[in-house]
Design a protein around this motif. Sequence first.
Motif, mmCIF file in Angstrom:
data_model
loop_
_atom_site.group_PDB
_atom_site.id
_atom_site.type_symbol
_atom_site.label_atom_id
_atom_site.label_comp_id
_atom_site.label_asym_id
_atom_site.label_seq_id
_atom_site.Cartn_x
_atom_site.Cartn_y
_atom_site.Cartn_z
ATOM 1 N N PHE A 287 0.853 -1.179 0.000
ATOM 2 C CA PHE A 287 0.000 0.000 0.000
ATOM 3 C C PHE A 287 0.886 1.225 0.000
ATOM 4 C CE2 PHE A 287 1.172 0.253 4.333
ATOM 5 C CZ PHE A 287 0.932 1.551 4.740
ATOM 6 N N ILE A 288 0.363 2.301 -0.552
ATOM 7 C CA ILE A 288 1.047 3.586 -0.477
ATOM 8 C C ILE A 288 0.013 4.649 -0.147
ATOM 9 C CG2 ILE A 288 2.901 2.996 -2.082
ATOM 10 C CD1 ILE A 288 1.429 4.682 -4.224
ATOM 11 N N GLN A 289 0.475 5.696 0.481
ATOM 12 C CA GLN A 289 -0.419 6.815 0.763
ATOM 13 C C GLN A 289 -0.489 7.693 -0.472
ATOM 14 O OE1 GLN A 289 0.348 8.880 4.421
ATOM 15 N NE2 GLN A 289 -0.859 10.653 3.803
ATOM 16 N N VAL A 290 -1.698 8.087 -0.843
ATOM 17 C CA VAL A 290 -1.905 8.976 -1.983
ATOM 18 C C VAL A 290 -2.757 10.156 -1.542
ATOM 19 C CG1 VAL A 290 -1.641 7.214 -3.770
ATOM 20 C CG2 VAL A 290 -3.879 7.618 -2.794
ATOM 21 N N GLU A 291 -2.687 11.205 -2.305
ATOM 22 C CA GLU A 291 -3.482 12.389 -2.014
ATOM 23 C C GLU A 291 -4.950 12.111 -2.311
ATOM 24 O OE1 GLU A 291 -2.730 15.494 -0.751
ATOM 25 O OE2 GLU A 291 -0.794 14.600 -0.310
ATOM 26 N N GLY A 292 -5.792 12.407 -1.357
ATOM 27 C CA GLY A 292 -7.226 12.291 -1.558
ATOM 28 C C GLY A 292 -7.812 13.666 -1.762
ATOM 29 N N ALA B 274 -8.541 17.224 2.486
ATOM 30 C CA ALA B 274 -7.536 16.805 3.466
ATOM 31 C C ALA B 274 -7.678 15.330 3.824
ATOM 32 C CB ALA B 274 -7.677 17.657 4.717
ATOM 33 N N GLU B 275 -8.388 14.578 3.003
ATOM 34 C CA GLU B 275 -8.590 13.161 3.301
ATOM 35 C C GLU B 275 -7.308 12.373 3.096
ATOM 36 O OE1 GLU B 275 -11.735 11.796 0.786
ATOM 37 O OE2 GLU B 275 -13.288 12.688 2.022
ATOM 38 N N ARG B 276 -7.087 11.409 3.966
ATOM 39 C CA ARG B 276 -5.962 10.495 3.807
ATOM 40 C C ARG B 276 -6.468 9.253 3.089
ATOM 41 N NH1 ARG B 276 -2.772 8.797 9.008
ATOM 42 N NH2 ARG B 276 -2.677 11.048 9.128
ATOM 43 N N CYS B 277 -5.792 8.904 2.004
ATOM 44 C CA CYS B 277 -6.190 7.737 1.214
ATOM 45 C C CYS B 277 -4.986 6.847 0.969
ATOM 46 C CB CYS B 277 -6.779 8.172 -0.130
ATOM 47 S SG CYS B 277 -8.337 9.050 -0.002
ATOM 48 N N TYR B 278 -5.269 5.576 0.768
ATOM 49 C CA TYR B 278 -4.223 4.599 0.472
ATOM 50 C C TYR B 278 -4.579 3.854 -0.799
ATOM 51 C CZ TYR B 278 -3.149 5.413 5.389
ATOM 52 O OH TYR B 278 -2.856 5.991 6.585
ATOM 53 N N LEU B 279 -3.577 3.602 -1.613
ATOM 54 C CA LEU B 279 -3.730 2.765 -2.797
ATOM 55 C C LEU B 279 -3.151 1.409 -2.417
ATOM 56 C CD1 LEU B 279 -4.643 2.861 -5.760
ATOM 57 C CD2 LEU B 279 -2.294 3.449 -6.361
ATOM 58 N N SER C 72 7.630 5.925 -3.021
ATOM 59 C CA SER C 72 6.441 5.086 -2.848
ATOM 60 C C SER C 72 5.769 4.803 -4.186
ATOM 61 C CB SER C 72 5.460 5.703 -1.846
ATOM 62 O OG SER C 72 4.979 6.937 -2.284
ATOM 63 N N LYS C 73 5.855 5.753 -5.112
ATOM 64 C CA LYS C 73 5.324 5.516 -6.467
ATOM 65 C C LYS C 73 6.060 4.351 -7.112
ATOM 66 C CE LYS C 73 6.733 8.192 -9.977
ATOM 67 N NZ LYS C 73 6.828 9.315 -10.934
ATOM 68 N N TYR C 74 7.382 4.341 -7.000
ATOM 69 C CA TYR C 74 8.188 3.258 -7.564
ATOM 70 C C TYR C 74 7.919 1.934 -6.840
ATOM 71 C CZ TYR C 74 10.934 5.826 -10.965
ATOM 72 O OH TYR C 74 11.333 6.520 -12.078
#
Length: 171
Positions: A24-29, A32-37, A106-108
């Motif tokens: 999983f990685i944290q992505v911008e939601g 101000a939401e925290r989202c994970y891919l 984290s993208k990589y």
Amino acid sequence: MSSLVKEELAKRLFGPRRQRLQEFIQVEGPGAERCYLCAAVTKSEEVEICMVKHLRVDREEKYEIVEKWFLKDLEMIDGKEADTDNPYFDMHFHKVYNLEAYSCASKYTFARTLNKLNEMYLKKDLKIVNFDDTYLNDDSIWSSNNRDCLVLMRICFYASNLLCLSLCPLS
């Protein structure tokens, strides 16, 4: 911290669904939401990619899947610019999703994970474009897939050897 989040996601969200969370990685939601891919493997060995929203209700942490895709439907991952350090990338399914990871590393990491899961379960031609191959390959010394400490120890070992050699008098 990320290992604690991964443990929580695996226990609360993926475990009850009988899935194994691989990465999983944290992505911008939005806002101000925290989202994970997340990338998870289902019981039937399908690879599922999902967007998970992190909510805090009262004092309790909650996770909610807001979008879900299958790796078999992923046509391409576009890293935008291979020669710049940026966290932006696109995932091409039936629609293009523009994403911003927490960091370029984290993208990589996520692209490496999807590539590895593709090799294990699908063996299809997955297009990964605009990524630097040096960092994308899992066998590279720069790959940060949970081996950061080993790489750092190796670099420190070499640096300490060089320091010792430079301090030794030549007779």
